[in-house]
Design an enzyme around this catalytic site. Structure first.
Site, mmCIF file in Angstrom:
data_model
loop_
_atom_site.group_PDB
_atom_site.id
_atom_site.type_symbol
_atom_site.label_atom_id
_atom_site.label_comp_id
_atom_site.label_asym_id
_atom_site.label_seq_id
_atom_site.Cartn_x
_atom_site.Cartn_y
_atom_site.Cartn_z
ATOM 1 N N ASP A 10 35.727 39.195 15.426
ATOM 2 C CA ASP A 10 35.485 37.798 16.401
ATOM 3 C C ASP A 10 36.537 36.789 16.230
ATOM 4 O OD1 ASP A 10 31.918 37.135 16.677
ATOM 5 O OD2 ASP A 10 33.155 38.830 17.292
ATOM 6 N N ASN B 42 32.009 41.867 17.594
ATOM 7 C CA ASN B 42 31.457 42.171 19.006
ATOM 8 C C ASN B 42 32.037 41.498 20.046
ATOM 9 O OD1 ASN B 42 30.113 39.814 17.556
ATOM 10 N ND2 ASN B 42 28.928 39.643 19.563
ATOM 11 N N HIS B 43 32.879 40.497 19.761
ATOM 12 C CA HIS B 43 33.755 39.721 20.839
ATOM 13 C C HIS B 43 35.053 40.318 20.965
ATOM 14 C CE1 HIS B 43 31.620 35.939 21.722
ATOM 15 N NE2 HIS B 43 30.846 36.201 20.846
ATOM 16 N N ASP C 121 35.877 38.201 40.968
ATOM 17 C CA ASP C 121 36.890 37.826 41.224
ATOM 18 C C ASP C 121 37.874 39.053 40.219
ATOM 19 O OD1 ASP C 121 39.139 35.218 39.656
ATOM 20 O OD2 ASP C 121 39.425 36.517 41.424
ATOM 21 N N GLU D 19 31.297 35.498 49.647
ATOM 22 C CA GLU D 19 31.083 36.315 48.131
ATOM 23 C C GLU D 19 30.042 35.405 47.482
ATOM 24 O OE1 GLU D 19 34.892 36.789 47.059
ATOM 25 O OE2 GLU D 19 35.011 39.170 47.542
ATOM 26 N N ASP E 55 39.278 25.669 52.624
ATOM 27 C CA ASP E 55 39.729 26.731 52.976
ATOM 28 C C ASP E 55 39.045 28.262 52.938
ATOM 29 O OD1 ASP E 55 41.765 27.638 50.024
ATOM 30 O OD2 ASP E 55 39.813 27.249 50.410
#
Lengths: 154, 757
Positions: free
Chosen positions: B208, B240-241, B670, B681, B714
């Site tokens: 981590d 786990n990270h 993305d 989206e 946009d």
């Protein structure tokens, strides 16, 4: 009746905050904190008596909720160990400051708190000093101190 | 004694008595004050933990969502189909051999004007020290060096075993550090206080390293550099990270893309390789086992030693990464089997009933089954009709069952246990080279190591809070230690107020090195030194100067304030549920409920297990006490949170509640990490998600919302802007100094006309 049920829930909640193992017991050393968090303000002596009531026959170091609940319910119903009103607290400080300076020196505070009443431990003393003492004057202006602490409470 | 002196004595005695009583009174009052403070501290801690862990359950919800998309959802328009394809294709993984190699950093030029730190290989101790200093001065390492370092790091990691064995006869001391979570100040402090790594000073960093804090990449650079400089003395365990799936949600991906706009994507890709090659555990003198999360009653160190750890790219999915060879192979297949070109979603934990590998379709029997079922032609671009896929999935399943039945009839044992995803890739794996799956058992072993938490009760049960790993009891620890002749298990993974905590009869030690993790003043950090006979010695710290000048009272107030803010936001996010619960208790429709009922209702709506009656005075300001006008209370909550009153409150509430899932979904869509997604989206994703979650949000509201946050009209939404505009910014942005997140009070120029629903 409803009022008692409400009290039960309050007591259970406070107890559970300190029930680290989620097994309906708390360390006896945290009982004082729990009782105080429920609004009571017992002296150390009164606290010891209470603990004796909720402890097991053979003290295990743990207090079970089943024993704690009825005792605490009664305490709350009888409104025992009421908190100290602000003005009474102020007068207590004034007793220790007969010359009416409006403050106590650091040494005076230490002397009273560690030698009189139900004396503080070193840790308790240091903790109080860290917040109470004005570093410039090395003294505690107790009126301001009380005001600050009371605001904090609310 | 004359009467004068006795009166004096009496007077003196009275005074003494008065002083005694006064002192006793003050002490009594003070002790109660301190007790209340301690209780507030514990409640605050409980708030942070319950919110943090309930947030982790979001992870589970999100996976449910994608599983649903995968298994049941039938797209009704080409827009939906396109969106799904985009989510489900692995276009992150460019089939570029240089990319795969990782040596493409050489082509990156470092401009002359660059004044940041430089690395040259082989690395020397001076480079490492200089790097620490450079980062302390807030410099940034150029992408070229980052990639170079990652390339060398991977080369080194590949040689290491899954369980590093370390001996104390070579270095005099070993220091074990826990979670750092991107908090560079803590790492620098540890090196300052304990000394830099050296042949005499060994270090183990227990996972981590990244996410949440703002300097994750710098921490990695320092750790990797020291590991290359002192390979025998400097050890890293995976947490786990160290997992790109988790990084999408918890901030590391965002940090890298922000700091490295041009090469960030490459860096993230390289990091995936590096993370999956990090060792799983460290064993000191065969006596002290150090790993990130914990153990389970199935933990098998021999198995862990042997498995191919790099197969487990993310513990959130039981799947291997794609190798370029395999992709090329897939493209070679004909149109009829072009379903194989559609890989299974790269971010899903593999459901065990579903065969994991699309390559299974290449087996003849499945192939034949599909040929007959196919009616429409598939476009050459390889996009797959979702319906088609579902049918094929069904076909696949039935083919398997058929096969199994045949085999059973013929007297062979079942092809596969229900538990293993697909062991049949062995032939194809040789062809493809490296397309091997971890078995379910292997995946679970690693999952347990990285995600589990100790509990007080005996036994071993699933860790539903985190959604992975388990809770393990003292009996599990005892059995494990005995089985492998160990004396201590050191783990991290959980924040502790003192930075460390013993449990299970002092057989398990949690060490957590990110101080002030929730908020300035929330907790200390700690590291542990293993001395003679490997007895642990703890050192604590708090790496923020601000906390030293605050009294305990002030520190607690500050942290408490922060916790309550977070809690109020969470309450707002459940406004509808709360209203529902309140109404249940107000049968007569008086608009009032008792304060006691309030506590019951709140717990029923939020399920946080918090002491609501104790917190009530901080959350409810009732002028109509002992009753509460709940509707106006909810309105007050909303007013606090809403910065745009014209957005329908219930929609906002839904957004708040799902904020972290939303952000993760955004980042998955993305896929090129541009920071933008299109309006369409967003709308589509939101529709799908809300439908799945049974949220009642009308379509036009979503459209209006989307349009209103497209500030410059946009047709694209800037993810970060969107999240900030609605105050949906994680606490990590507060930079550890306790200041609130910057509020987007002013909408950017062109501020869109808000939609009305």
């Amino acid at each position: 009746e409803a009022a008692a049920a409400e009290l039960h829930k309050k007591i259970r909640e406070a107890f559970e905050v300190f029930d680290h193992e989620s097994n309906n017991t708390v360390d006896v050393r945290e009982i004082g904190t729990i009782i105080r968090s429920l609004g009571c303000c017992p002296s150390e002596g009164e606290l010891h008596d209470l603990i004796a009531e909720v402890e097991e026959e053979e003290p295990t170091g743990y207090i079970r909720f089943e024993k704690f609940l009825p005792v605490m319910t009664e305490v709350l119903q009888e409104k025992r160990y009421r908190p100290i009103p602000e003005d009474v607290l102020l007068r207590a400080f004034e007793v220790l400051d007969p010359a009416k300076h409006g403050f106590l020196t650091k040494d005076e505070l230490i002397k009273y708190m560690t030698e009189e009443g139900e004396p503080f431990s070193q840790e308790e003393m240091e903790e109080m000093l860290s917040a109470a003492i004005d570093p410039e004057s090395n003294s505690i202006h107790y009126k301001d101190y009380i005001t600050m602490m009371v605001v904090d409470e609310n | 004694m004359g009467s004068g002196t006795s009166a004096q004595h009496h007077f003196a005695f009275q005074n003494a008595e008065k002083a005694f009583k006064a002192a006793a009174l003050i002490q009594r009052w003070y002790r109660r004050y301190m007790a209340r403070l301690e209780t507030r501290r514990r409640c605050t801690w409980g708030i942070f933990q319950s919110i943090e862990y309930s947030g982790q359950q979001d992870q589970v919800k999100l996976h449910d969502f994608f599983s649903y998309l995968m298994d049941h959802f039938v797209p009704s328009s080409h827009i939906e189909r396109d969106l799904l394809n985009r989510m489900f294709t692995e276009d992150r993984f460019l089939p570029d051999s240089e990319m795969e190699n990782g040596s493409d950093y050489e082509s990156i030029e470092v401009p002359d004007c660059y004044t940041g730190p430089r690395l040259s290989f082989p690395l020397l101790p001076d480079h490492a020290t200089a790097l620490v200093e450079a980062f302390r001065l807030k410099q940034q390492l150029h992408a070229r060096y980052v990639l170079n370092l990652l390339y060398e790091t991977k080369k080194h990691l590949v040689q290491l075993p899954n369980i590093n064995r370390v001996s104390t006869c070579y270095s005099e001391e070993i220091t074990v550090c826990g979670d750092l979570h991107g908090q560079l100040d803590d790492l620098i402090f540890i090196f300052y206080k304990n000394g830099l790594p050296s042949p005499e000073r060994a270090y183990v960093f227990n996972g981590d390293f990244v996410d949440r804090g703002k300097d994750s990449i710098e921490i990695l650079m320092i750790l990797f550099t020291f590991m290359l400089v002192y390979p025998k003395e400097f050890h890293l365990n995976r947490g786990n990270h160290e997992d790109h799936m988790v990084n999408l949600r918890y901030g590391f991906t965002k940090e890298v893309m922000h700091k490295y706009k041009t090469h960030g994507k490459k860096i993230l890709r390289r990091l995936q390789d590096v993370f999956c090659w990090l060792p799983l555990a460290t064993l000191v003198d065969e006596k002290v086992l150090i790993l990130h999360g914990g153990v389970s009653d199935r933990t098998d160190l021999e198995l862990l030693d042997k498995l191919d750890r790099s197969k487990i790219v993310s513990t959130l999915r039981c799947k291997t990464r794609k190798e370029s060879g395999k992709q090329a192979e897939m493209k070679r297949k004909t149109d009829e089997t072009n379903s194989a070109e559609r890989p299974t979603p790269w971010f899903l934990p593999q459901s065990r009933s579903l065969p994991a590998s699309p390559l299974r379709l290449s087996s003849d029997k499945a192939h034949k089954a599909h040929k007959t079922g196919r009616s429409s032609s598939i476009p050459c671009t390889g996009r797959l009709e979702r319906k088609e896929l579902s049918r094929q999935v069904q076909a696949r399943r039935s083919v398997d069952l058929e096969l199994e039945r045949c085999q059973e009839q013929a007297g062979f044992p079942g092809i596969r246990e229900k538990e293993e995803p697909s062991p049949h890739t062995s032939e194809t794996s040789h062809e493809a080279g490296e397309m091997r799956q971890p078995t379910w058992e292997e995946w679970k072993q690693v999952m347990d190591i990285l995600w589990s938490d100790p509990m007080a009760q005996d036994g071993c049960k699933a860790n539903t809070v985190r959604g992975g790993g388990c809770y393990f009891g003292p009996d599990v620890t005892e059995r494990l230690l005995q089985k492998y002749h160990l004396q201590l298990l050191i783990r991290s993974h959980e924040c502790k107020p003192e930075g460390y905590e013993f449990c299970h009869n002092r057989k398990v030690l949690t060490v957590f090195s990110a101080s002030n993790y929730y908020e300035v003043g929330s907790n200390r950090g700690a590291y542990v030194k293993l001395g003679p006979a490997l007895s642990p010695h703890i050192v604590q710290y708090q790496a923020n100067k601000a906390t030293h000048t605050l009294t305990m009272r002030q520190r607690i107030s500050r942290v408490e304030g922060s916790a309550l803010r977070a809690l109020r936001e969470k309450l707002f996010a459940h406004s509808s549920d709360l209203l529902g619960e309140f109404k249940k208790l107000d049968a007569d429709e008086t608009g009032l409920i008792s304060l006691d009922d309030w506590a019951e209702a709140v717990e029923a709506a939020l399920h946080l297990g918090l002491p609501w009656r104790m917190l009530r005075s901080q959350l409810v300001n009732s002028s109509t006490a002992p009753m509460l006008e709940y509707k106006s209370w909810l309105e007050d909550l909303a007013k606090e949170q809403l910065s745009r009153e014209n957005i329908q409150s219930s929609l906002l509430e839904t957004l708040y509640r799902n904020r972290s899932n939303l952000e993760t979904i955004f980042r998955i869509i993305d896929s090129d990490h541009s920071g933008f997604i299109s309006l369409d989206e967003f709308r589509q994703t939101w529709k799908l998600f809300s439908y799945h979650m049974n949220m009642d949000v009308p379509d036009d509201c979503i459209c209006d919302l989307a349009r209103s946050i497209d500030f410059n009209k946009d047709g694209r939404i800037d993810i970060n802007e969107f999240l900030e505009a609605f105050r949906l910014v994680e606490q990590s942005c507060s930079e550890g100094d306790g200041s609130g997140c910057p509020q987007a009070e002013d909408t950017p120029d062109g501020g869109g006309s808000p939609g009305t629903c």
